[in-house]
Each structure stands twice: as C-alpha cells, then as structure tokens.
Design a protein around this motif. Structure first.
Motif, short mmCIF file in Angstrom:
data_model
loop_
_atom_site.label_atom_id
_atom_site.label_comp_id
_atom_site.label_asym_id
_atom_site.label_seq_id
_atom_site.Cartn_x
_atom_site.Cartn_y
_atom_site.Cartn_z
N LYS A 48 0.80 -1.23 0.00
CA LYS A 48 0.00 0.00 0.00
C LYS A 48 0.83 1.29 0.00
CE LYS A 48 -3.70 -2.47 0.21
NZ LYS A 48 -3.94 -3.20 -0.98
N THR A 49 2.11 1.20 -0.40
CA THR A 49 2.95 2.37 -0.56
C THR A 49 2.60 3.05 -1.88
OG1 THR A 49 4.73 1.27 0.62
CG2 THR A 49 5.35 3.16 -0.72
N ARG A 50 2.72 4.37 -1.93
CA ARG A 50 2.43 5.10 -3.16
C ARG A 50 3.46 4.73 -4.23
NH1 ARG A 50 1.77 11.54 -4.04
NH2 ARG A 50 0.89 11.33 -6.11
N LEU A 51 2.99 4.43 -5.44
CA LEU A 51 3.86 4.02 -6.54
C LEU A 51 4.38 5.23 -7.30
CD1 LEU A 51 1.73 1.09 -7.97
CD2 LEU A 51 3.76 0.92 -6.54
N ARG A 52 5.62 5.12 -7.79
CA ARG A 52 6.21 6.18 -8.61
C ARG A 52 5.88 5.89 -10.08
NH1 ARG A 52 11.96 6.32 -7.46
NH2 ARG A 52 12.24 4.91 -9.17
N SER A 53 5.35 6.89 -10.78
CA SER A 53 4.94 6.69 -12.17
C SER A 53 5.80 7.44 -13.17
CB SER A 53 3.48 7.09 -12.35
OG SER A 53 3.32 8.45 -12.02
N LYS A 54 6.79 8.19 -12.67
CA LYS A 54 7.71 8.93 -13.55
C LYS A 54 9.14 8.59 -13.17
CE LYS A 54 4.75 12.93 -14.12
NZ LYS A 54 4.65 14.38 -13.86
N ALA A 55 10.02 8.62 -14.16
CA ALA A 55 11.43 8.36 -13.90
C ALA A 55 12.02 9.51 -13.09
CB ALA A 55 12.18 8.21 -15.21
N ARG A 56 12.95 9.22 -12.23
CA ARG A 56 13.61 10.26 -11.44
C ARG A 56 14.68 10.97 -12.24
NH1 ARG A 56 15.25 7.38 -5.97
NH2 ARG A 56 16.55 9.22 -5.84
N SER A 57 15.24 10.29 -13.21
CA SER A 57 16.32 10.85 -14.02
C SER A 57 15.74 11.66 -15.18
CB SER A 57 17.17 9.71 -14.57
OG SER A 57 18.11 10.21 -15.48
N LYS A 58 16.35 12.79 -15.48
CA LYS A 58 15.88 13.64 -16.59
C LYS A 58 16.10 12.97 -17.94
CE LYS A 58 14.50 17.33 -14.48
NZ LYS A 58 13.15 17.80 -14.54
N LYS A 59 17.10 12.11 -18.07
CA LYS A 59 17.37 11.51 -19.38
C LYS A 59 16.30 10.52 -19.80
CE LYS A 59 20.36 7.64 -18.13
NZ LYS A 59 21.66 7.03 -18.31
N TYR A 60 15.45 10.07 -18.88
CA TYR A 60 14.38 9.14 -19.21
C TYR A 60 13.02 9.82 -19.35
CZ TYR A 60 17.65 5.41 -18.17
OH TYR A 60 18.72 4.56 -18.18
N ASP A 61 12.97 11.14 -19.17
CA ASP A 61 11.70 11.84 -19.32
C ASP A 61 11.20 11.77 -20.76
OD1 ASP A 61 11.54 12.53 -16.72
OD2 ASP A 61 12.29 14.58 -16.98
N LEU A 62 9.90 11.84 -20.93
CA LEU A 62 9.30 11.82 -22.24
C LEU A 62 9.59 13.13 -22.96
CD1 LEU A 62 5.83 10.32 -21.35
CD2 LEU A 62 7.72 9.14 -22.46
N PRO A 63 9.87 13.08 -24.25
CA PRO A 63 10.10 14.34 -25.00
C PRO A 63 8.81 15.14 -25.09
CG PRO A 63 10.10 12.47 -26.48
CD PRO A 63 10.01 11.92 -25.10
N ARG A 64 8.93 16.44 -24.98
CA ARG A 64 7.76 17.33 -25.05
C ARG A 64 7.52 17.72 -26.49
NH1 ARG A 64 8.06 20.12 -19.42
NH2 ARG A 64 8.18 18.16 -18.31
#
Length: 65
Positions: A48-64
């Motif tokens: 029941k811990t909150r799940l992380r749905s985004k990468a912590r690293s900037k290099k894995y972020d989705l392109p805008r």
C-alpha cells in the motif's frame, strides 16, 4: 504503523523492459518492494505504498511536443 512488504509482489511483478520503456508503457515502481507493477492504481497492491509513475532521471523523461 510501519509499512512492510507482504510478499504478494513476487506474484504480481511485471515482465522486464529497459528502464526508459517501463514508464512509457504504464508500469509503476514501488520503492518499498523494489518491483515494477503494471497497474492503474496509485498504491502498491502488496504494501500500500504510493507508486512512482515517472522516472527520477531527466534523461528518461518523455520528449515534449
């Protein structure tokens, strides 16, 4: 009350992909169980811990666009 892994996560864990694809296809990370889940929920089905749905690293972020 302390949160702890109940062991259910081993049966529910997702198949492996490279790290940058996991978040793109909708998998979420539980920091307590240290496993990725493919779920629509925001909490881990095991602890029941909150799940992380985004990468912590900037290099894995989705392109805008």
């Amino acid at each position: 009350m302390v949160q702890m892994c109940n062991g259910l996560c081993e049966r529910l864990k997702s198949t492996s992909f490279t790290n940058n694809l996991r978040y793109k296809i909708g998998q979420k990370w539980c920091s307590l169980c240290a496993i990725f889940f493919l779920t629509e929920e925001n909490t881990c089905p095991c602890c029941k811990t909150r799940l992380r749905s985004k990468a912590r690293s900037k290099k894995y972020d989705l392109p805008r666009m």
